[in-house]
Write a protein that holds these residues in place. Structure first.
Motif, mmCIF file in Angstrom:
data_model
loop_
_atom_site.group_PDB
_atom_site.id
_atom_site.type_symbol
_atom_site.label_atom_id
_atom_site.label_comp_id
_atom_site.label_asym_id
_atom_site.label_seq_id
_atom_site.Cartn_x
_atom_site.Cartn_y
_atom_site.Cartn_z
ATOM 1 N N GLY A 31 52.128 24.735 -60.150
ATOM 2 C CA GLY A 31 51.940 26.162 -60.370
ATOM 3 C C GLY A 31 52.177 26.989 -59.127
ATOM 4 O O GLY A 31 52.567 28.161 -59.220
ATOM 5 N N PHE A 32 51.977 26.385 -57.952
ATOM 6 C CA PHE A 32 52.218 27.105 -56.698
ATOM 7 C C PHE A 32 53.670 27.555 -56.602
ATOM 8 O O PHE A 32 53.957 28.692 -56.196
ATOM 9 C CB PHE A 32 51.863 26.215 -55.509
ATOM 10 N N PHE A 33 54.594 26.664 -56.980
ATOM 11 C CA PHE A 33 56.012 27.022 -56.902
ATOM 12 C C PHE A 33 56.350 28.118 -57.909
ATOM 13 O O PHE A 33 57.135 29.023 -57.622
ATOM 14 C CB PHE A 33 56.877 25.785 -57.142
ATOM 15 N N GLY A 34 55.738 28.055 -59.088
ATOM 16 C CA GLY A 34 55.945 29.108 -60.065
ATOM 17 C C GLY A 34 55.359 30.428 -59.585
ATOM 18 O O GLY A 34 55.975 31.495 -59.759
ATOM 19 N N LEU A 35 54.176 30.382 -58.976
ATOM 20 C CA LEU A 35 53.527 31.584 -58.457
ATOM 21 C C LEU A 35 54.356 32.205 -57.337
ATOM 22 O O LEU A 35 54.532 33.429 -57.289
ATOM 23 C CB LEU A 35 52.131 31.247 -57.946
ATOM 24 N N PHE A 36 54.873 31.366 -56.458
ATOM 25 C CA PHE A 36 55.700 31.859 -55.360
ATOM 26 C C PHE A 36 56.927 32.594 -55.899
ATOM 27 O O PHE A 36 57.286 33.679 -55.429
ATOM 28 C CB PHE A 36 56.142 30.686 -54.477
ATOM 29 N N PHE A 37 57.560 32.018 -56.905
ATOM 30 C CA PHE A 37 58.746 32.623 -57.511
ATOM 31 C C PHE A 37 58.383 33.939 -58.194
ATOM 32 O O PHE A 37 59.124 34.926 -58.104
ATOM 33 C CB PHE A 37 59.333 31.645 -58.530
ATOM 34 N N LEU A 66 69.061 33.122 -61.534
ATOM 35 C CA LEU A 66 70.193 32.369 -61.002
ATOM 36 C C LEU A 66 69.810 31.531 -59.788
ATOM 37 O O LEU A 66 70.421 30.492 -59.525
ATOM 38 C CB LEU A 66 71.341 33.323 -60.626
ATOM 39 N N VAL A 67 68.800 31.987 -59.030
ATOM 40 C CA VAL A 67 68.410 31.253 -57.824
ATOM 41 C C VAL A 67 67.307 30.236 -58.110
ATOM 42 O O VAL A 67 66.866 29.537 -57.198
ATOM 43 C CB VAL A 67 67.950 32.225 -56.714
ATOM 44 N N ALA A 68 66.869 30.134 -59.361
ATOM 45 C CA ALA A 68 65.782 29.215 -59.711
ATOM 46 C C ALA A 68 66.085 27.755 -59.403
ATOM 47 O O ALA A 68 65.199 27.032 -58.948
ATOM 48 C CB ALA A 68 65.399 29.379 -61.178
ATOM 49 N N VAL A 215 66.506 31.644 -72.289
ATOM 50 C CA VAL A 215 65.517 32.345 -73.119
ATOM 51 C C VAL A 215 64.124 32.223 -72.517
ATOM 52 O O VAL A 215 63.369 33.207 -72.429
ATOM 53 C CB VAL A 215 65.536 31.794 -74.557
ATOM 54 N N THR A 216 63.773 31.028 -72.070
ATOM 55 C CA THR A 216 62.439 30.811 -71.502
ATOM 56 C C THR A 216 62.222 31.639 -70.243
ATOM 57 O O THR A 216 61.175 32.275 -70.074
ATOM 58 C CB THR A 216 62.234 29.320 -71.183
ATOM 59 N N MET A 217 63.217 31.649 -69.353
ATOM 60 C CA MET A 217 63.082 32.395 -68.104
ATOM 61 C C MET A 217 62.983 33.890 -68.352
ATOM 62 O O MET A 217 62.150 34.584 -67.754
ATOM 63 C CB MET A 217 64.264 32.088 -67.190
ATOM 64 N N LEU A 218 63.813 34.424 -69.238
ATOM 65 C CA LEU A 218 63.792 35.860 -69.507
ATOM 66 C C LEU A 218 62.475 36.294 -70.163
ATOM 67 O O LEU A 218 61.898 37.315 -69.797
ATOM 68 C CB LEU A 218 64.983 36.253 -70.375
ATOM 69 N N LEU A 219 61.998 35.504 -71.118
ATOM 70 C CA LEU A 219 60.724 35.831 -71.764
ATOM 71 C C LEU A 219 59.565 35.723 -70.768
ATOM 72 O O LEU A 219 58.593 36.478 -70.853
ATOM 73 C CB LEU A 219 60.472 34.907 -72.952
ATOM 74 N N PHE A 230 54.027 29.132 -65.101
ATOM 75 C CA PHE A 230 53.969 27.937 -65.935
ATOM 76 C C PHE A 230 55.357 27.418 -66.316
ATOM 77 O O PHE A 230 55.599 26.208 -66.275
ATOM 78 C CB PHE A 230 53.164 28.230 -67.210
ATOM 79 N N THR A 231 56.244 28.325 -66.689
ATOM 80 C CA THR A 231 57.541 27.879 -67.215
ATOM 81 C C THR A 231 58.477 27.346 -66.142
ATOM 82 O O THR A 231 59.193 26.372 -66.381
ATOM 83 C CB THR A 231 58.234 29.024 -67.971
ATOM 84 N N LEU A 232 58.490 27.967 -64.963
ATOM 85 C CA LEU A 232 59.386 27.480 -63.915
ATOM 86 C C LEU A 232 59.085 26.042 -63.514
ATOM 87 O O LEU A 232 60.003 25.216 -63.432
ATOM 88 C CB LEU A 232 59.339 28.394 -62.688
#
Length: 252
Positions: A31-37, A66-68, A215-219, A230-232
């Motif tokens: 979750g840390f990486f998702g939070l950072f993003f 695109l940078v994910a 779709v997941t990233m945009l939502l 959570f999703t990243l």
């Protein structure tokens, strides 16, 4: 060159299950990486508002995913170690990420950021061509012009086509290239060629995977980027496991 395998929709399902398991096993670290993003995305939007670049907000948000793939390097390493049954901590993962700047991953980061720059540049170009003298003093004014004028619809149509093309190019050259570079000593050109082969030999399945990611990233960005927490991580872990299925193990 690494050997490429045939993958099926079942491989995507299995990889998603494995990705979710990795996230559940290490929720705080993942979750840390998702939070950072997510925080980076919020700061990006705030900076554009502060600079008065209102027109850049929508293309920046759309192009942000695109940078994910590069941002997920730490997630790939977590999945790699978990798959081998190795224990790890924060220092282990962050050290591996820091060491990537000395390897071929840095060149892949350049490719990713270059395509993002091309995306932003072409948006500005088509904005000037289609909307010309339109003034964007605030976000509401920009949205009104884009969504409720014929010129705005033209801009959206052209931008959508250009964005779809650039996203397809980036997905094709990075979908397995990033985890491959983390996993093996291989040059970034060979990694991109391997990624291209995976997509061209499994077009339907990889199209499904690209659609799931998009779709997941945009939502996830709709509720102030918070869904990315959570999703990243889940998509990052899943990408690692799909790479393992798409590319044969290195010969000893």
């Amino acid at each position: 060159m690494p050997m490429v395998n045939k993958v099926t929709a079942g491989d995507i399902t299995a990889s998603l299950k494995a990705g979710c398991s990795d996230f559940i096993a290490h929720p705080y670290m993942s979750g840390f990486f998702g939070l950072f993003f997510a925080v980076f995305g919020l700061l990006l939007v705030w900076s554009l508002v502060w600079l008065g670049k209102i027109w850049m907000i929508i293309p920046a948000i759309v192009g942000f995913p695109l940078v994910a793939p590069f941002a997920a390097a730490g997630l790939y390493e977590m999945s790699r170690r978990s798959q081998k049954g190795e224990s790890f901590g924060w220092s282990d993962i962050l050290t591996v990420m820091a060491n990537q700047r000395k390897r071929e991953m840095g060149w892949m980061a350049f490719v990713t950021l270059f395509i993002f720059w091309v995306w932003m540049y072409q948006v500005r170009l088509w904005l000037a061509i289609t909307l010309q003298d339109a003034s964007f003093s605030d976000l509401d004014g920009f949205l009104n012009i884009v969504f409720f004028t014929s010129e705005g619809w033209t801009f959206l149509a052209i931008g959508t086509c250009a964005g779809a093309f650039l996203s397809t190019v980036l997905f094709t050259v990075t979908v397995v290239a990033m985890p491959l570079l983390l996993d093996r000593e291989i040059d970034f050109v060979s990694a991109m060629l391997t990624s291209i082969r995976v997509v061209t030999e499994n077009p339907a399945v990889m199209l499904i995977w690209a659609s799931i990611i998009s779709v997941t990233m945009l939502l996830s960005m709709v509720p102030a980027f918070l869904g990315l927490i959570f999703t990243l991580p889940i998509l990052g872990h899943t990408t690692w496991h799909l790479y393992q299925r798409a590319v044969s193990p290195a010969e000893e």
